[in-house]
Design an enzyme around this catalytic site. Sequence first.
Site, mmCIF file in Angstrom:
data_model
loop_
_atom_site.group_PDB
_atom_site.id
_atom_site.type_symbol
_atom_site.label_atom_id
_atom_site.label_comp_id
_atom_site.label_asym_id
_atom_site.label_seq_id
_atom_site.Cartn_x
_atom_site.Cartn_y
_atom_site.Cartn_z
ATOM 1 C CG ASN A 103 -1.397 0.494 1.602
ATOM 2 O OD1 ASN A 103 -1.756 2.099 0.460
ATOM 3 N ND2 ASN A 103 -2.496 1.286 2.455
ATOM 4 C CE LYS A 158 -0.230 3.423 4.770
ATOM 5 N NZ LYS A 158 -0.293 3.768 6.619
ATOM 6 C CG HIS A 186 -5.508 1.547 4.853
ATOM 7 N ND1 HIS A 186 -5.623 3.443 6.288
ATOM 8 C CD2 HIS A 186 -4.985 1.404 4.963
ATOM 9 C CE1 HIS A 186 -4.282 2.243 6.468
ATOM 10 N NE2 HIS A 186 -3.457 1.518 5.912
ATOM 11 C CD GLU A 210 -2.899 5.637 6.831
ATOM 12 O OE1 GLU A 210 -3.266 5.952 5.466
ATOM 13 O OE2 GLU A 210 -2.005 5.242 7.486
ATOM 14 C CD GLU A 249 -3.399 -2.355 8.029
ATOM 15 O OE1 GLU A 249 -2.693 -2.399 7.204
ATOM 16 O OE2 GLU A 249 -4.599 -1.486 7.460
ATOM 17 N N GLY A 270 2.362 2.342 10.759
ATOM 18 C CA GLY A 270 3.804 3.608 11.196
ATOM 19 C C GLY A 270 4.013 4.215 11.751
ATOM 20 C CB SER A 307 5.445 -1.794 12.675
ATOM 21 O OG SER A 307 4.854 -0.481 11.870
HETATM 22 P P1 PGA Z 1 2.833 0.913 7.348
HETATM 23 O O1 PGA Z 1 1.297 0.534 7.363
HETATM 24 O O2 PGA Z 1 3.503 -0.873 7.060
HETATM 25 O O3 PGA Z 1 3.659 1.818 7.464
HETATM 26 O O4 PGA Z 1 2.341 0.374 9.327
HETATM 27 C C1 PGA Z 1 0.325 -0.581 6.710
HETATM 28 C C2 PGA Z 1 -1.356 -0.088 6.219
HETATM 29 O O5 PGA Z 1 -1.586 1.341 6.824
HETATM 30 O O6 PGA Z 1 -1.705 -0.663 5.679
#
Ligand code: PGA
Length: 250
Positions: free
Chosen positions: A9, A11, A95, A97, A167, A173, A213
């Site tokens: 992903n 983003k 997601h 976000e 998640e 992140g 992460s």
């Molecule tokens: P990250 O993001 O691996 O940077 O923690 C995962 C995601 O948001 O799908």
Amino acid sequence: MRIKLVAGNWKMNKSLEEGTQLVSDILAQLPPLNGRVVFATPYIHLSSVAPLLKGREGVYLAAQNCHQEEKGAYTGEISASMLRSVGVDYVLIGHSERRQYFGENNELLAKKVDITLSKGIKPIFCCGEPLEIREAGTHDDYVAAQLEASLYHLTEEQFRQIVIAYEPIWAIGTGRTATSAQAQEMHAGIRARIAAKYGAEVANDTTILYGGSANAGNAQDLFSQPDVDGGLIGGASLVAADFVAIVGAM
Ligand code: PGA
């Protein structure tokens, strides 16, 4: 049959040139695949990445979002049929976000799941709890409620098209990965809930990804858990060598 899968992903990262270069670098280094690889690129990269994936078995294209309506006066939005028309196979739905910054709630996400399925695109449905819910110990019920509200209206045949991505928001992140034991516990719980709704066979066939992460150093440990079928990878999907290593751990 349960399919293993690793999705990157991106983003809101990478110019078009950087993005197509990243895909080319990854494709050049991919090990023999034990499952599927998915690139969830920004919308404007999709048409340029699609031809790079042509003829590559096991490699798929995803969008990070889509609008819930068929078409019409929704300035700035992208529909599921537009995505299908440029060769999109999967779309991330819900997601954290999108939920946090764009106010997407479970009811809206149910509509996005429906329109996506109706256009022949597979949703990668994201769920997961915030830190305060984890600390209160109610994460199991919280995630179960997300699945119920957005997915349980589906028929069995439709549900079989869904990929789940668990998640935990506190791990996204942040560099604070869930332990493989925490991931396994949640994934097994999600699978048990699916079994209660759709039966053991459907549950056993459902792909459940971990995200938050995940990186080249911890992927092997996470993916070795019996109910962790791959990962949804953010930051580490932006570096070819890291993403290739994660795919190799699948
Ligand atoms: P990250 O993001 O691996 O940077 O923690 C995962 C995601 O948001 O799908």
